[in-house]
Design a protein around this motif. Structure first.
Motif, PDB file in Angstrom:
ATOM      1  N   ASP A 408       0.675  -1.209  -0.124  1.00 27.18           N
ATOM      2  CA  ASP A 408       0.085  -0.080   0.051  1.00 27.18           C
ATOM      3  C   ASP A 408       0.913   1.345   0.125  1.00 27.18           C
ATOM      4  OD1 ASP A 408      -2.337  -1.579  -0.013  1.00 27.18           O
ATOM      5  OD2 ASP A 408      -2.413  -1.532   2.200  1.00 27.18           O
ATOM      6  N   GLY A 409       1.805   1.177  -0.800  1.00 25.10           N
ATOM      7  CA  GLY A 409       2.695   2.404  -0.883  1.00 25.10           C
ATOM      8  C   GLY A 409       3.708   2.513   0.160  1.00 25.10           C
ATOM      9  N   ARG A 410       3.813   1.778   1.212  1.00 24.87           N
ATOM     10  CA  ARG A 410       4.969   1.965   2.340  1.00 24.87           C
ATOM     11  C   ARG A 410       5.819   0.753   2.220  1.00 24.87           C
ATOM     12  NH1 ARG A 410       2.228   1.314   8.259  1.00 24.87           N
ATOM     13  NH2 ARG A 410       0.943  -0.609   7.887  1.00 24.87           N
ATOM     14  N   GLN A 411       7.095   0.995   2.526  1.00 21.66           N
ATOM     15  CA  GLN A 411       7.860  -0.009   2.838  1.00 21.66           C
ATOM     16  C   GLN A 411       7.932  -0.695   4.035  1.00 21.66           C
ATOM     17  OE1 GLN A 411      12.438   0.621   2.532  1.00 21.66           O
ATOM     18  NE2 GLN A 411      12.386  -0.307   0.672  1.00 21.66           N
ATOM     19  N   VAL A 412       7.780  -1.910   4.126  1.00 26.63           N
ATOM     20  CA  VAL A 412       7.601  -2.840   5.385  1.00 26.63           C
ATOM     21  C   VAL A 412       8.840  -3.810   5.399  1.00 26.63           C
ATOM     22  CG1 VAL A 412       6.258  -4.251   6.882  1.00 26.63           C
ATOM     23  CG2 VAL A 412       5.319  -2.393   5.764  1.00 26.63           C
ATOM     24  N   SER A 413       9.230  -4.173   6.260  1.00 27.31           N
ATOM     25  CA  SER A 413      10.662  -5.230   6.382  1.00 27.31           C
ATOM     26  C   SER A 413      10.402  -5.993   7.651  1.00 27.31           C
ATOM     27  CB  SER A 413      12.026  -4.404   6.471  1.00 27.31           C
ATOM     28  OG  SER A 413      12.125  -3.646   7.541  1.00 27.31           O
ATOM     29  N   VAL A 414      10.626  -7.099   7.574  1.00 26.83           N
ATOM     30  CA  VAL A 414      10.664  -8.268   8.708  1.00 26.83           C
ATOM     31  C   VAL A 414      11.876  -8.754   8.863  1.00 26.83           C
ATOM     32  CG1 VAL A 414       9.249 -10.416   9.492  1.00 26.83           C
ATOM     33  CG2 VAL A 414       8.082  -8.540   8.242  1.00 26.83           C
ATOM     34  N   GLY A 415      12.371  -9.017  10.084  1.00 24.29           N
ATOM     35  CA  GLY A 415      13.640  -9.709  10.258  1.00 24.29           C
ATOM     36  C   GLY A 415      14.022  -9.829  11.834  1.00 24.29           C
ATOM     37  N   SER A 423      18.847  -0.812  11.252  1.00 24.00           N
ATOM     38  CA  SER A 423      17.872   0.311  11.056  1.00 24.00           C
ATOM     39  C   SER A 423      18.007   1.229  12.241  1.00 24.00           C
ATOM     40  CB  SER A 423      16.588  -0.143  11.172  1.00 24.00           C
ATOM     41  OG  SER A 423      16.015  -0.940  12.096  1.00 24.00           O
ATOM     42  N   GLY A 424      18.568   0.844  13.521  1.00 24.95           N
ATOM     43  CA  GLY A 424      18.727   1.715  14.621  1.00 24.95           C
ATOM     44  C   GLY A 424      17.471   2.012  15.384  1.00 24.95           C
ATOM     45  N   VAL A 425      16.562   1.055  15.005  1.00 28.03           N
ATOM     46  CA  VAL A 425      15.021   1.111  15.768  1.00 28.03           C
ATOM     47  C   VAL A 425      15.205   0.574  17.080  1.00 28.03           C
ATOM     48  CG1 VAL A 425      12.793   0.691  15.657  1.00 28.03           C
ATOM     49  CG2 VAL A 425      13.862   1.197  13.489  1.00 28.03           C
ATOM     50  N   ARG A 426      14.658   1.286  18.073  1.00 31.12           N
ATOM     51  CA  ARG A 426      14.751   0.505  19.414  1.00 31.12           C
ATOM     52  C   ARG A 426      13.318  -0.042  19.693  1.00 31.12           C
ATOM     53  NH1 ARG A 426      18.371   2.379  22.903  1.00 31.12           N
ATOM     54  NH2 ARG A 426      17.101   1.909  24.526  1.00 31.12           N
ATOM     55  N   ILE A 427      13.540  -1.124  20.692  1.00 35.74           N
ATOM     56  CA  ILE A 427      12.193  -1.840  20.832  1.00 35.74           C
ATOM     57  C   ILE A 427      11.267  -0.914  21.812  1.00 35.74           C
ATOM     58  CG2 ILE A 427      11.225  -3.834  21.832  1.00 35.74           C
ATOM     59  CD1 ILE A 427      13.513  -5.253  21.302  1.00 35.74           C
ATOM     60  N   PRO A 428      10.175  -0.364  21.370  1.00 38.97           N
ATOM     61  CA  PRO A 428       9.183   0.229  22.283  1.00 38.97           C
ATOM     62  C   PRO A 428       8.884  -0.271  23.675  1.00 38.97           C
ATOM     63  CG  PRO A 428       8.016  -0.015  20.213  1.00 38.97           C
ATOM     64  CD  PRO A 428       9.411  -1.037  20.152  1.00 38.97           C
ATOM     65  N   VAL A 445      12.792 -14.374  17.681  1.00 41.96           N
ATOM     66  CA  VAL A 445      11.806 -13.056  17.547  1.00 41.96           C
ATOM     67  C   VAL A 445      12.067 -12.275  16.409  1.00 41.96           C
ATOM     68  CG1 VAL A 445      11.435 -10.740  18.847  1.00 41.96           C
ATOM     69  CG2 VAL A 445      12.071 -13.063  20.250  1.00 41.96           C
ATOM     70  N   LEU A 446      11.091 -12.099  15.542  1.00 45.12           N
ATOM     71  CA  LEU A 446      11.170 -11.306  14.355  1.00 45.12           C
ATOM     72  C   LEU A 446      10.378  -9.897  14.482  1.00 45.12           C
ATOM     73  CD1 LEU A 446      10.543 -14.025  11.420  1.00 45.12           C
ATOM     74  CD2 LEU A 446      12.785 -13.062  12.445  1.00 45.12           C
ATOM     75  N   TYR A 447      10.992  -8.766  14.020  1.00 43.49           N
ATOM     76  CA  TYR A 447      10.299  -7.645  14.229  1.00 43.49           C
ATOM     77  C   TYR A 447      10.056  -7.121  12.751  1.00 43.49           C
ATOM     78  CZ  TYR A 447      13.348  -7.791  18.201  1.00 43.49           C
ATOM     79  OH  TYR A 447      13.839  -8.391  19.511  1.00 43.49           O
ATOM     80  N   VAL A 448       8.566  -6.378  12.985  1.00 42.10           N
ATOM     81  CA  VAL A 448       8.173  -5.790  11.739  1.00 42.10           C
ATOM     82  C   VAL A 448       8.241  -4.169  11.848  1.00 42.10           C
ATOM     83  CG1 VAL A 448       5.942  -5.655  10.314  1.00 42.10           C
ATOM     84  CG2 VAL A 448       6.218  -7.566  11.790  1.00 42.10           C
ATOM     85  N   LEU A 449       9.165  -3.806  10.707  1.00 39.10           N
ATOM     86  CA  LEU A 449       9.641  -2.360  10.808  1.00 39.10           C
ATOM     87  C   LEU A 449       8.759  -1.867   9.583  1.00 39.10           C
ATOM     88  CD1 LEU A 449      13.232  -2.683  11.678  1.00 39.10           C
ATOM     89  CD2 LEU A 449      11.317  -2.640  13.086  1.00 39.10           C
ATOM     90  N   SER A 450       8.571  -0.418   9.719  1.00 40.49           N
ATOM     91  CA  SER A 450       8.167   0.521   8.607  1.00 40.49           C
ATOM     92  C   SER A 450       8.884   1.724   8.583  1.00 40.49           C
ATOM     93  CB  SER A 450       6.659   0.434   8.179  1.00 40.49           C
ATOM     94  OG  SER A 450       6.188   1.199   9.485  1.00 40.49           O
ATOM     95  N   GLU A 452       7.820   4.552   9.538  1.00 38.79           N
ATOM     96  CA  GLU A 452       7.490   5.274  11.104  1.00 38.79           C
ATOM     97  C   GLU A 452       8.013   4.647  12.164  1.00 38.79           C
ATOM     98  OE1 GLU A 452       3.356   2.972   9.709  1.00 38.79           O
ATOM     99  OE2 GLU A 452       5.214   4.022   8.955  1.00 38.79           O
ATOM    100  N   GLY A 453       8.746   3.507  12.070  1.00 38.52           N
ATOM    101  CA  GLY A 453       9.388   2.644  13.259  1.00 38.52           C
ATOM    102  C   GLY A 453       8.875   1.484  13.471  1.00 38.52           C
TER     103      GLY A 453
END
Length: 652
Positions: A408-415, A423-428, A445-450, A452-453
């Motif tokens: 839907d026009g946004r990039q989503v990654s799973v890893g 990605s430098g994203v922290r776990i909320p 554990v796999l994380y779903v990122l886009s 917006e974080g």
């Protein structure tokens, strides 16, 4: 050998029995007369003795040479005495001929030994199954970069080979180019594919799940890890083949008793002044020692129990394994594919916005084009939830990190963690506690990122079988120690053990160490049953007192085991123990009856009650010997009435 000799000897025996005077008298008929009919028994009986009896005569000579009398010597002595006595009677030199008994004895002995020998060749089957894990050919990379296909046997240390996605590594080596997730479960038992990159070692028969690799060969032939497992299997099975059968011990005892009584009989009747009676009585003693019933006591029970177990999903490959099962006091389960499903499933979902179904649908959309086992688990979970999976485009695999796609026009990654670090994203904070709990259990554990974080996280674990908990509880009720061995990480193993109530855990165990775990338990005094399904279990299955393979497992595990469970239900281990106890009980009863009859009849045949006017005639002794065989056969048939379902129900 025994099968072919049995069928031909059976065909030749039928006319001998049909024309036997005693059989005609019993059944009240008269066989058709024709010129030469009197020669049927001597001619066919001689052929049966020479052809059907040959293996026993050869075996008897070998036991004499080894000074280890057993069943072969007892059978060889019995059929030789019966043949000489019958031949002498046919030419008028002796009292009674027993051609039909001789022929029937040989046929029954051939049948019994045929049953016993069907398990021979297990080691060859196991080693062949191991060899089949390796590809027949490999793609060798030449110095100029071109690739040529060669046979595995043509590889040398230092060669570089190309391993394509989905292909098997042809030899032990080191990755010189590329990285991939390797499925090493067939060798290590590790349920999760392991990421391997440049400079890391790979083992022959492991599978590259997602990327191409170039591997420099470090070991070929007998030096590979797979070959080492082959040697362990061969050594363990060789050591187990020396087990002595209980019937052989009974036969040895009966041999000594028969020979001793025959010698005493000759001496006693000669001293009494009746040398003719000395000859007749001693021959009668030796013929009555023919182990008609003894030869069937164990094989017949084994045959019936094997058929019965097969109908209950328990396939008995080694008759000794079933007999030993009743004494087992420790059961060692492999984890992956035995106590667990061997396939990952989503066990936890944490969404930042609280919409768990939406998170799973999004992750499944990204993973829909991936062949990775964890990807398939996420897609399967979405299907089970019945959620609508959106369409994804521009799919891209990021080796060692995960996958990404546009939705839907946004990039989503799973890893996994590598994607998170990159990605430098922290776990909320609201997800931190749940993620930490999953990680402490060893979950993947796999994380779903886009853009917006982080959108959420998923936990995946190798699912514990629904029946495993009941199986462990039932074994505990029997007073059996339950242990688990696995190549998985300690926290993963301990989490499964805590769920199931397992007594002892051996984690992060290499293939050769699984064999050592069994040996260690045995050194502690345990009689060990090993239950497994993978190649890495094969040496342990062969080394254990009883090897039990899950039927859905690999061919080599099945070949190395004495008992194979046709289903994946570990509760069948309890049913196998029930059958083992019942079968052993019948074996002992039959042995007591078979050997007991001989021990009781031999003194009567020798003339122990001659002073009271009773002497057991040779013909009557032969009849009673046949009746003892009937009793043994009927007693074995009672095994069919043993109901294994209550044992299964008791743990259900």
């Amino acid at each position: 050998m025994f099968r072919d000799r049995f069928w031909l000897s059976l065909v030749l025996t039928l006319p001998v029995i049909a024309y036997a005077d005693m059989i005609q008298m019993w059944l009240g008929y008269t066989a058709p007369a024709f010129p030469g009919a009197s020669l049927i028994a001597p001619v066919l009986g001689t052929a049966i003795f020479a052809y059907g009896g040959w293996p026993f005569l050869v075996g008897a000579v070998a036991e004499i040479r080894d000074r280890a009398p057993g069943m072969m010597l007892l059978i060889g002595m019995a059929i030789s005495v019966a043949y000489v006595a019958s031949l002498a009677a046919s030419i008028g030199l002796f009292e009674v001929e027993v051609w039909w008994e001789l022929s029937l004895l040989i046929v029954i002995m051939l049948l019994g030994h045929w049953m016993e020998m069907r398990a021979i060749g297990q080691a060859q089957g196991a080693l062949a199954a191991l060899a089949e894990l390796l590809p027949d050919e490999a793609e060798r990379v030449l110095p100029d970069g071109t690739v040529t296909t060669v046979r595995i046997s043509d590889l040398s240390v230092g060669d570089v080979v190309l391993v394509r996605p989905g292909g098997r590594v042809p030899a032990d080596g080191t990755i010189v180019d590329g990285s991939a997730d390797l499925d090493e479960s067939m060798l290590t038992g590790e349920s999760t594919p392991v990421t391997r990159g440049e400079g890391e070692r790979v083992v022959a028969a492991s599978v590259s799940t997602d990327s191409s690799l170039r591997v420099r060969v470090d070991a070929v032939g007998d030096d590979t890890a797979l070959a080492g497992i082959q040697r362990l299997v061969a050594e363990a099975q060789e050591s187990k083949s020396r087990t002595q059968l209980l019937a052989d011990r009974a036969a040895a005892l009966l041999f000594y008793v028969a020979v001793a009584v025959a010698a005493v009989t000759v001496l006693a009747w000669v001293l009494l002044g009746d040398p003719d009676a000395a000859l007749v009585r001693s021959v009668t003693v030796l013929i009555i020692a023919c182990p008609h019933a003894l030869g069937l006591a164990i094989p017949l029970v084994t045959s019936i129990s094997t058929a019965k177990s097969a109908r209950n999903g328990i396939l008995v490959k080694d008759r000794l394994a079933l007999e030993r099962m009743r004494d087992v006091d420790a059961v060692l389960f492999d984890k992956t594919g035995t106590l667990t499903e061997g396939q990952h499933a989503v066990t936890g979902v944490a969404a930042v916005d609280g919409d768990e179904d939406g998170l799973v649908a999004l992750a499944a959309a990204v993973e829909s084009d991936s062949e990775h086992p964890l990807a398939r688990a996420i897609v399967a979970d979405a299907a089970q939830r019945g959620v609508t999976v959106p369409a994804a485009g521009t799919f891209r695999a990021m080796t060692g990190r995960g996958v990404e796609a546009t939705i839907d026009g946004r990039q989503v990654s799973v890893g996994g963690p590598a994607l998170l670090r990159e990605s430098g994203v922290r776990i909320p904070e609201e997800l931190g506690e749940r993620v930490a709990a999953w990680q402490s259990r060893g979950s993947a554990v796999l994380y779903v990122l886009s853009g917006e974080g982080m959108l959420g996280a998923l936990a995946l674990e190798d699912q514990v079988r629904a029946e495993s908990r009941a199986a462990v509880a039932a074994l505990h009720r029997l007073g059996i120690t339950v242990a688990m061995v696995t190549g998985d990480a300690t926290q993963v193993a301990e989490a499964v053990a805590a769920d199931l109530g397992i007594d002892e855990v051996f984690a992060e165990v290499l293939p050769e160490d699984k064999d050592s775990v069994v040996a260690d338990l045995q050194r502690r005094g345990h009689i060990v049953a090993m239950v497994g399904d993978g190649v890495n279990d094969a040496p342990a299955l062969a080394r254990a007192d009883v090897g039990i393979a899950i039927g859905a497992g690999t061919d080599v595990a099945i070949e190395s085991a004495g008992i194979v469970l046709a289903s994946d239900d570990p509760r069948a281990v309890v049913a196998a123990r029930t059958l083992s106890a019942a079968s052993y009980r019948k074996m002992i009863q039959n042995l007591w009856w078979a050997a007991g009859y001989n021990l009781a009849a031999i003194p009567l045949a020798a003339g122990a009650l001659a002073w009271a006017g009773f002497v057991l005639p040779m013909a009557v002794g032969a009849v009673l010997m046949s009746l003892s065989t009937v009793v043994v056969a009927l007693n074995a048939q009672l095994l069919r009435r043993v109901d294994l379902r209550p044992g299964r129900a008791a743990v259900g």
